[in-house]
Motif scaffolding. Structure first.
Motif, mmCIF file in Angstrom:
data_model
loop_
_atom_site.group_PDB
_atom_site.id
_atom_site.type_symbol
_atom_site.label_atom_id
_atom_site.label_comp_id
_atom_site.label_asym_id
_atom_site.label_seq_id
_atom_site.Cartn_x
_atom_site.Cartn_y
_atom_site.Cartn_z
ATOM 1 N N THR A 196 0.852 -1.190 0.000
ATOM 2 C CA THR A 196 0.000 0.000 0.000
ATOM 3 C C THR A 196 0.892 1.244 0.000
ATOM 4 O O THR A 196 2.119 1.153 0.138
ATOM 5 N N GLN A 197 0.257 2.392 -0.120
ATOM 6 C CA GLN A 197 1.008 3.649 -0.052
ATOM 7 C C GLN A 197 1.651 3.818 1.314
ATOM 8 O O GLN A 197 2.756 4.351 1.441
ATOM 9 N N ALA A 198 0.968 3.321 2.364
ATOM 10 C CA ALA A 198 1.489 3.468 3.720
ATOM 11 C C ALA A 198 2.711 2.585 3.962
ATOM 12 O O ALA A 198 3.604 2.939 4.734
ATOM 13 N N SER A 199 2.755 1.422 3.326
ATOM 14 C CA SER A 199 3.878 0.503 3.541
ATOM 15 C C SER A 199 5.128 0.955 2.810
ATOM 16 O O SER A 199 6.250 0.632 3.203
ATOM 17 N N GLY A 200 4.941 1.710 1.726
ATOM 18 C CA GLY A 200 6.062 2.065 0.877
ATOM 19 C C GLY A 200 6.352 0.948 -0.109
ATOM 20 O O GLY A 200 5.845 -0.170 0.040
ATOM 21 N N PRO A 201 7.176 1.201 -1.103
ATOM 22 C CA PRO A 201 7.485 0.170 -2.101
ATOM 23 C C PRO A 201 8.365 -0.926 -1.520
ATOM 24 O O PRO A 201 9.108 -0.713 -0.553
ATOM 25 N N ALA A 202 8.273 -2.105 -2.114
ATOM 26 C CA ALA A 202 9.073 -3.242 -1.660
ATOM 27 C C ALA A 202 10.541 -3.033 -2.027
ATOM 28 O O ALA A 202 10.867 -2.581 -3.126
ATOM 29 N N VAL A 203 11.410 -3.343 -1.078
ATOM 30 C CA VAL A 203 12.855 -3.336 -1.322
ATOM 31 C C VAL A 203 13.272 -4.802 -1.444
ATOM 32 O O VAL A 203 13.300 -5.534 -0.449
ATOM 33 N N VAL A 204 13.565 -5.225 -2.658
ATOM 34 C CA VAL A 204 13.878 -6.629 -2.919
ATOM 35 C C VAL A 204 15.385 -6.838 -2.861
ATOM 36 O O VAL A 204 16.159 -6.094 -3.478
ATOM 37 N N ALA A 205 15.786 -7.852 -2.103
ATOM 38 C CA ALA A 205 17.215 -8.146 -1.961
ATOM 39 C C ALA A 205 17.402 -9.627 -1.696
ATOM 40 O O ALA A 205 16.460 -10.345 -1.337
ATOM 41 N N GLU A 206 18.618 -10.089 -1.875
ATOM 42 C CA GLU A 206 18.936 -11.464 -1.552
ATOM 43 C C GLU A 206 18.951 -11.639 -0.043
ATOM 44 O O GLU A 206 19.257 -10.687 0.693
ATOM 45 N N PRO A 207 18.592 -12.813 0.470
ATOM 46 C CA PRO A 207 18.642 -13.035 1.913
ATOM 47 C C PRO A 207 20.027 -12.709 2.486
ATOM 48 O O PRO A 207 21.039 -12.886 1.826
ATOM 49 N N MET A 208 20.035 -12.205 3.719
ATOM 50 C CA MET A 208 21.250 -11.833 4.438
ATOM 51 C C MET A 208 21.951 -10.623 3.814
ATOM 52 O O MET A 208 23.153 -10.425 3.976
ATOM 53 N N SER A 209 21.179 -9.794 3.096
ATOM 54 C CA SER A 209 21.733 -8.552 2.566
ATOM 55 C C SER A 209 20.687 -7.458 2.686
ATOM 56 O O SER A 209 19.483 -7.724 2.644
ATOM 57 N N GLU A 210 21.126 -6.226 2.859
ATOM 58 C CA GLU A 210 20.261 -5.054 2.953
ATOM 59 C C GLU A 210 19.193 -5.199 4.036
ATOM 60 O O GLU A 210 18.053 -4.767 3.871
ATOM 61 N N GLY A 211 19.575 -5.842 5.145
ATOM 62 C CA GLY A 211 18.669 -5.944 6.283
ATOM 63 C C GLY A 211 17.723 -7.118 6.266
ATOM 64 O O GLY A 211 16.922 -7.277 7.189
ATOM 65 N N GLY A 213 16.566 -11.164 6.460
ATOM 66 C CA GLY A 213 16.980 -12.291 7.276
ATOM 67 C C GLY A 213 17.565 -13.411 6.434
ATOM 68 O O GLY A 213 17.717 -13.300 5.212
ATOM 69 N N SER A 214 17.885 -14.502 7.083
ATOM 70 C CA SER A 214 18.422 -15.677 6.401
ATOM 71 C C SER A 214 17.322 -16.719 6.226
ATOM 72 O O SER A 214 16.287 -16.664 6.896
ATOM 73 N N LEU A 215 17.545 -17.660 5.324
ATOM 74 C CA LEU A 215 16.583 -18.734 5.070
ATOM 75 C C LEU A 215 17.029 -20.003 5.785
ATOM 76 O O LEU A 215 18.229 -20.266 5.915
ATOM 77 N N MET A 216 16.052 -20.766 6.243
ATOM 78 C CA MET A 216 16.342 -22.048 6.882
ATOM 79 C C MET A 216 15.506 -23.118 6.199
ATOM 80 O O MET A 216 14.280 -23.129 6.311
ATOM 81 N N GLN A 217 16.185 -24.007 5.482
ATOM 82 C CA GLN A 217 15.491 -25.089 4.778
ATOM 83 C C GLN A 217 15.086 -26.178 5.762
ATOM 84 O O GLN A 217 15.759 -26.435 6.759
ATOM 85 N N GLY A 218 13.955 -26.816 5.473
ATOM 86 C CA GLY A 218 13.474 -27.886 6.340
ATOM 87 C C GLY A 218 12.878 -27.383 7.637
ATOM 88 O O GLY A 218 12.861 -28.100 8.639
ATOM 89 N N ALA A 219 12.371 -26.152 7.625
ATOM 90 C CA ALA A 219 11.764 -25.572 8.825
ATOM 91 C C ALA A 219 10.664 -24.611 8.406
ATOM 92 O O ALA A 219 10.619 -24.148 7.261
#
Length: 262
Positions: A196-211, A213-219
């Motif tokens: 929405t306008q309130a959320s602001g645009p999405a900042v797309v980045a690879e995990p563990m970069s630009e703030g 989090g990291s991914l955990m497989q099998g969880a």
């Protein structure tokens, strides 16, 4: 004045009813993967001012406190509490949890981009990585038919070990979306929210970069609903509802007394 008191109590009843509905929704989703609990926020309505603070009481003195009577309460908004949920091990290679900030991106049937913390993924007949509802995860990742093993690294690199190969082959990169104000996202059901306008645009980045989090497989990330806390808040809302109801009863008795005596 008596009818005003009834109106004020009525706003209290409506407010507590809304709060109970929010709490009920939290409890209903206690086992929903990636669900974030909601909180209802309230604000007071306008005040009726009979004598403002600072009004002259004599030639040399002023009123130290004004004479104002409130007109009730209303729910101003509900907001998501994006506290990290517990990570549950599933040992399913298609289950992926986010440890930290960020959302998975999913292309919805209407063309919108949906954002979710639910990493219960699978693959369709074409090998495309999808959600449990069959919606394609973005960016699209196609898993080969002869893949014997699927690996997802903490930074989102997807690789597969195919029959006859010695080393895994990289087939794609998962990315995460962040928002300046994630509470401004609009939930639309199915564990999805939209920008929405309130959320602001999405900042797309690879995990563990630009703030992100990291991914955990099998969880999977469990709901962050605390059942004990919600039950305590439900009892509190119930008691507040009863008190507001008693205010209406007391006002009605006062008006009945006046009509019988005057």
């Amino acid at each position: 004045m008596s009818t005003s008191a009834m109106h004020v109590a009525k706003t209290g009843l409506n407010a507590q009813q809304s709060r109970i509905q929010v709490i009920s929704n939290n409890l209903a989703n206690v086992n929903t993967t990636g669900f974030k609990r909601d909180r209802a926020n309230f604000e007071s309505l306008l005040y009726q001012s009979f004598r403002p603070a600072g009004a002259q009481t004599s030639e040399t003195t002023v009123l130290t406190a004004g004479s104002e009577i409130g007109t009730g309460v209303r729910m101003v908004n509900t907001e998501k509490i994006f506290q990290q949920g517990n990570l549950m091990t599933t040992d399913n290679a298609m289950d992926i949890a986010i440890d930290g900030d960020g959302f998975f991106q999913v292309l919805l049937p209407d063309g919108q981009m949906g954002y979710t913390r639910n990493g219960t993924f699978g693959r369709n007949a074409d090998g495309l990585l999808t959600t449990a509802s069959g919606y394609a995860v973005q960016p699209e990742i196609i898993i080969p038919d002869n893949a014997m093993e699927v690996n997802v690294s903490k930074d989102g690199i997807v690789s597969v070990l195919q029959s006859g190969d010695v080393a895994p082959q990289e087939i794609g990169q998962l990315t995460l979306a962040r928002f300046i104000n994630p509470r401004g996202l609009t939930p639309i059901g199915e564990n999805f929210s939209v920008e929405t306008q309130a959320s602001g645009p999405a900042v797309v980045a690879e995990p563990m970069s630009e703030g992100t989090g990291s991914l955990m497989q099998g969880a999977l990330e469990a709901s962050n609903v605390n059942v004990v806390q919600e039950l305590v808040e439900m009892i509190e809302a119930q008691r507040a509802y009863e008190v507001n109801s008693k205010s209406i009863s007391a006002t009605d008795e006062m008006m009945r007394f006046l009509s019988n005596k005057l």
